[in-house]
Design a protein around this motif. Structure first.
Motif, PDB file in Angstrom:
ATOM      1  N   VAL A   1     -17.225 -40.939 -41.794  1.00 23.58           N
ATOM      2  CA  VAL A   1     -15.970 -40.324 -42.096  1.00 23.58           C
ATOM      3  C   VAL A   1     -15.985 -39.947 -43.514  1.00 23.58           C
ATOM      4  O   VAL A   1     -15.687 -38.895 -43.968  1.00 23.58           O
ATOM      5  N   ALA A   2     -16.357 -40.868 -44.154  1.00 26.54           N
ATOM      6  CA  ALA A   2     -16.322 -41.013 -45.492  1.00 26.54           C
ATOM      7  C   ALA A   2     -16.975 -39.931 -46.238  1.00 26.54           C
ATOM      8  O   ALA A   2     -16.541 -39.579 -47.298  1.00 26.54           O
ATOM      9  N   LEU A   3     -18.029 -39.460 -45.663  1.00 29.06           N
ATOM     10  CA  LEU A   3     -18.841 -38.562 -46.440  1.00 29.06           C
ATOM     11  C   LEU A   3     -18.195 -37.205 -46.521  1.00 29.06           C
ATOM     12  O   LEU A   3     -18.517 -36.410 -47.362  1.00 29.06           O
ATOM     13  N   GLY A   4     -17.307 -36.926 -45.671  1.00 25.57           N
ATOM     14  CA  GLY A   4     -16.515 -35.722 -45.868  1.00 25.57           C
ATOM     15  C   GLY A   4     -15.178 -36.227 -46.323  1.00 25.57           C
ATOM     16  O   GLY A   4     -15.079 -37.069 -47.165  1.00 25.57           O
ATOM     17  N   THR A   5     -14.171 -35.736 -45.718  1.00 29.40           N
ATOM     18  CA  THR A   5     -12.855 -36.231 -46.071  1.00 29.40           C
ATOM     19  C   THR A   5     -12.056 -36.126 -44.795  1.00 29.40           C
ATOM     20  O   THR A   5     -12.545 -35.642 -43.790  1.00 29.40           O
ATOM     21  N   ASN A   6     -10.853 -36.578 -44.869  1.00 24.21           N
ATOM     22  CA  ASN A   6      -9.942 -36.362 -43.763  1.00 24.21           C
ATOM     23  C   ASN A   6      -9.920 -34.878 -43.416  1.00 24.21           C
ATOM     24  O   ASN A   6      -9.814 -34.036 -44.295  1.00 24.21           O
ATOM     25  N   ALA A   7     -10.021 -34.570 -42.136  1.00 24.93           N
ATOM     26  CA  ALA A   7     -10.020 -33.166 -41.724  1.00 24.93           C
ATOM     27  C   ALA A   7      -8.803 -32.447 -42.294  1.00 24.93           C
ATOM     28  O   ALA A   7      -8.866 -31.284 -42.667  1.00 24.93           O
TER      29      ALA A   7
ATOM     30  N   ARG B   1      -9.223 -30.685 -45.540  1.00 23.70           N
ATOM     31  CA  ARG B   1     -10.231 -29.649 -45.686  1.00 23.70           C
ATOM     32  C   ARG B   1      -9.733 -28.292 -45.203  1.00 23.70           C
ATOM     33  O   ARG B   1     -10.143 -27.263 -45.689  1.00 23.70           O
TER      34      ARG B   1
ATOM     35  N   VAL C   1     -23.035 -36.459 -51.322  1.00 22.83           N
ATOM     36  CA  VAL C   1     -22.477 -35.410 -50.473  1.00 22.83           C
ATOM     37  C   VAL C   1     -22.295 -34.159 -51.314  1.00 22.83           C
ATOM     38  O   VAL C   1     -21.928 -34.240 -52.481  1.00 22.83           O
ATOM     39  N   SER C   2     -22.589 -33.000 -50.736  1.00 23.85           N
ATOM     40  CA  SER C   2     -22.282 -31.763 -51.453  1.00 23.85           C
ATOM     41  C   SER C   2     -21.695 -30.769 -50.470  1.00 23.85           C
ATOM     42  O   SER C   2     -21.836 -30.909 -49.262  1.00 23.85           O
ATOM     43  N   LYS C   3     -21.049 -29.780 -51.010  1.00 19.44           N
ATOM     44  CA  LYS C   3     -20.468 -28.743 -50.162  1.00 19.44           C
ATOM     45  C   LYS C   3     -21.532 -27.726 -49.802  1.00 19.44           C
ATOM     46  O   LYS C   3     -22.365 -27.371 -50.627  1.00 19.44           O
ATOM     47  N   GLN C   4     -21.467 -27.221 -48.587  1.00 21.18           N
ATOM     48  CA  GLN C   4     -22.369 -26.142 -48.209  1.00 21.18           C
ATOM     49  C   GLN C   4     -21.842 -24.847 -48.824  1.00 21.18           C
ATOM     50  O   GLN C   4     -20.667 -24.537 -48.691  1.00 21.18           O
TER      51      GLN C   4
ATOM     52  N   LYS D   1     -22.886 -32.236 -56.529  1.00 17.73           N
ATOM     53  CA  LYS D   1     -22.478 -33.303 -55.631  1.00 17.73           C
ATOM     54  C   LYS D   1     -20.953 -33.446 -55.706  1.00 17.73           C
ATOM     55  O   LYS D   1     -20.346 -33.082 -56.704  1.00 17.73           O
TER      56      LYS D   1
ATOM     57  N   LEU E   1      -8.735 -33.618 -53.462  1.00 12.66           N
ATOM     58  CA  LEU E   1      -8.552 -34.071 -52.084  1.00 12.66           C
ATOM     59  C   LEU E   1      -7.226 -34.818 -51.940  1.00 12.66           C
ATOM     60  O   LEU E   1      -6.559 -34.734 -50.909  1.00 12.66           O
TER      61      LEU E   1
END
Lengths: 345, 426
Positions: B26-32, B35, B340-343, B371, B380
């Protein structure tokens, strides 16, 4: 501490996966004196686990291949192979055989027996110095693939004389990435970018034509020489802009020409795309040593190899040789002019 | 916590290993919710308090989530500086206000961000909530427990979103640690958390006042009281409020609990410059089930930097500087880091020849860039706040947790003053 059972824990998953789209996860570890990194789409549910197993493989290979530890298999070979044949592990034997083949194909520009030269120029201990002619001659007598006898039937290696040593520094990282990539595949991963110390890259799959990777300009740190899209291909870069020493007003790079025994010159940077990390690594070194002549000849005689060479003279243009089905040069910087060249047939 | 490079390597490796096999990263992104911009459009909002923290928030605001229309501050210089942050980021010039009540009357706002000195949090937040605005208020929640309770009550009564600025709850690294290490119990039995925030500096700001500026009408005795409000008890809770409450909130989160008592000591030992808050603070929090968290904040030595450390029977988790995570297993020396990084449309990495190791033999920097960093957590947080307003998405921190952290820190200050162990009401 509150502990969730697996079912409760899994119930978090779907929202988590949605949250992760649009992110890469970078899983990294230090190995072989550099940073090994696996980049994956963050949505890959088993990605980090698989990447960790893949990096375990790199750790194992480092323990086997390094010359910086007395207990590695390569150190054992270097200690004992002059006395008699030393039986080696299957993967290492294949790597030694591949090295011998690449030595032949590159007219000796790639040579894993250059260890004595690396030592006498001080690059082994990272304290460069110019050796005197007697030292250099002594080292040269112990260098050359003819000093390395491989026995496929017994899977053994033997040195022709004492003082011979092998050093897999110019192929080991690519080899490790190949093996790491294979581990990822075993875990069902089809999309990942693996790198070792920036210089070695293996691209598995990749959307939209593959992974977009930049190549730094050897003459202009901070600038990109090219961007290349890689898909199921490996890439390696050699140069001496970072590791060198200066003595008597002359600059000596860390990549030695095993044939002459002195630091190679004429090329500032050599980037090679091939189908395996090991081959890309070895050819990048070989072309750095052998220059445009060797790169041109090699690419003419071998399919699926792409080479990008930047001459040492900054006024000379970068040169591209050959092609690879998994590589498209998207943009290349020539005299500040960015032209779009696609080398995919 | 100062780790050798070797320890960092081991710790990173283990952090990753701990994440292995857990499907819910979950963690590696964020709450949907944070985003995707929420339906209903950006939330019409203003910021009250445009100092350092306010500007930090402005720098992380995204137009898809928030429509910043106005800024309010009693210091016109700060208003100008904050405006230039927004303009630099491509925002239209916001309207300026000196008085937040006037701003609420004149502006069409749905939400207010508050980053004023601590003593004003409650009055402004309650006023905004009563006026029907949603509130994202900087930490600590309020100067005293009663003021924090008034905020809770006002949010509930007016059915408005109230979030407090504990950005660690929105930091992907903390989410990763919680979801994939703490929840599955990988640390074993954890009896001890060490919360460390060590600096070597006076914490004192120097800045000229605006011409003809008189802070007295706003309740500040003089310019220094406004500029260095953190030094004075009347406005501030000192190091416990400004630093400790962040870390205590994490301890409460990871322990899924709150302390039942606190004993704190400290004093003004290094900077006898007229300040009223302690420059050295040591607070021991006792939790149920044999757990303890010890917070130390000193201003005479920065060797340990800042970190939250959780010591369990199976391993130690260290979250350092809001940017790095390390896990040390009790009986295993391996470790891996995860970032984690953004695409983006840019290259994933830049290849080059091998970079030489530094003088200590450590490898060159990572090949990849950008990162997810510490500051991103603020972005966020703001996005999460706006999503909560639009879609009812749950807040990651929320006012109750913020209240618990605040009341424990407020009581720690009281404990240090009275030299007594104090019980913390649950």
């Amino acid at each position: 501490m509150r502990t969730f059972n697996r079912r409760q824990f899994l119930s978090f998953a779907p929202a988590a996966q949605r949250a992760l789209s649009g992110y890469w996860v970078h899983v990294a570890r230090e190995a072989m004196a550099c940073r090994f990194e696996v980049t994956l789409p963050a949505t890959e549910p088993r990605g980090i686990a698989a990447a960790s197993f893949a990096l375990d493989e790199v750790d194992l290979l480092e323990a086997q291949l390094t010359v910086y530890r007395d207990d590695s298999e390569v150190s054992e070979i270097n200690r004992n192979a002059a006395e008699g044949p030393v039986e080696v592990e299957r993967g290492l034997f294949e790597l030694l055989s591949l090295s011998k083949q690449l030595h032949r194909e590159t007219d000796g520009a790639f040579d894993i027996t250059a260890g004595p030269l690396i030592r006498c120029w001080g690059f082994f201990s990272r304290q460069g110095r110019v050796p005197d002619s007697a030292e250099l001659e002594s080292a040269r007598r112990r260098v050359g693939m003819s000093q390395l006898w491989l026995d496929a039937a017994r899977r053994s290696v033997r040195f022709a004389k004492p003082g011979v040593e092998i050093n897999l520094g110019s192929i080991g990282k690519g080899f490790a990435l190949d093996r790491a990539a294979a581990r990822l595949g075993e875990h069902g991963l089809r999309t990942a970018l693996l790198s070792g110390g920036r210089s070695s890259v293996v691209a598995l799959g990749g959307d939209q034509g593959g992974w977009l990777v930049g190549v730094r300009h050897p003459h202009q740190p901070g600038c990109r020489l090219a961007t290349i899209r890689l898909k199921n291909a490996a890439m390696a870069t050699s140069g001496a802009g970072e590791q060198y020493f200066v003595a008597g007003g002359r600059r000596y790079g860390h990549i030695l020409d095993p044939r002459s025994g002195v630091p190679a010159h004429g090329v500032a940077g050599a980037t090679v795309v091939a189908s395996s990390g090991a081959v890309a690594d070895a050819l990048a070194t070989a072309f750095f040593v052998g220059g445009a002549d060797l790169a041109e000849r090699y690419c003419r005689n071998h399919h699926q190899v792409l080479a990008l060479l930047v001459p040492e003279d900054p006024t000379d243009q970068p040169q591209v040789f050959g092609s690879h089905r998994g590589a498209a040069i998207e943009a290349i910087s020539i005299d500040e002019l960015k032209t779009r060249v696609s080398l995919i047939p | 916590m100062n780790l050798t490079p070797e320890q960092k390597t081991v710790g990173r490796r283990n952090f990753l290993k701990a994440l292995v096999g857990t499907p819910a990263l979950v963690a590696l992104g964020t709450n949907a919710a944070t985003r995707q911009p929420p339906s209903g459009g950006p939330v019409k909002a203003a910021l009250i308090g445009t100092g350092d923290q306010g500007r930090l928030l402005l720098g992380q605001c995204r137009k898809e989530f928030i429509d910043l229309r106005a800024l309010c501050d009693i210091n016109p210089n700060r208003l100008d500086r904050a405006t230039s942050v927004l303009v630099k980021n491509g925002w239209a010039k916001p309207r300026h206000y000196e008085n937040w009540k006037e701003m609420l009357k004149k502006e069409d706002l749905e939400a207010v961000l508050i980053a004023t000195p601590l003593w004003m949090h409650s009055e402004i937040a309650v006023g905004c909530l009563e006026a029907g605005k949603h509130v994202l208020c900087e930490k600590m929640m309020a100067w005293d427990v009663a003021a924090a309770q008034r905020m809770l009550a006002a949010a509930e009564k007016n059915r408005r979103v109230l979030e407090i600025g504990y950005q660690r709850f929105y930091n992907p690294m903390y989410q990763a640690a919680y979801e994939n290490i703490i929840l599955p119990g990988l640390l074993g039995e954890v009896h001890f958390a060490r919360l460390v925030w060590h600096r070597n500096g006076s914490w004192r700001r120097t800045e000229d006042p605006p011409p003809h500026f008189d802070p007295k009408p706003w309740g500040y005795a003089d310019w220094d009281h406004l500029l260095n409000w953190r030094m004075y008890r009347q406005y501030s809770g000192g190091l416990l409020a400004e630093l400790g409450s962040h870390q205590l909130a994490v301890a409460n989160w990871f322990f899924n609990s709150q302390p039942s008592s606190v004993y704190a000591t400290g004093g003004i030992y290094q900077y006898k410059d007229g300040r009223e808050v302690n420059d050295h603070v040591y607070a021991t929090y006792t939790y149920p089930q044999g757990r303890t968290a010890i917070f130390t904040s000193i201003q005479s030595n920065k060797f340990d930097h800042y970190s939250e450390q959780f010591m369990g029977t199976k391993g130690t988790l260290i979250l350092r500087g809001e940017a790095e995570a390390f896990l040390f297993n009790e009986d295993d020396s391996r470790s891996t880091s995860v970032e984690v990084s953004k695409q983006t449309s840019k290259p994933v990495m830049d290849a080059s020849e091998s970079l030489k190791a530094d003088a200590a033999g450590h490898p060159g920097a990572a090949a990849t860039a950008e990162k997810v960093d510490r500051a991103a957590a603020y972005g966020l947080e703001i996005a999460g706040f706006c999503s909560a307003i639009r879609s009812g998405a749950p807040l990651r921190c929320g006012p109750q947790r913020a209240f618990n952290a605040a009341s424990a820190c407020i009581l720690a200050n009281e404990s240090a003053a009275k030299k007594m162990v104090l019980a913390i009401a649950s």
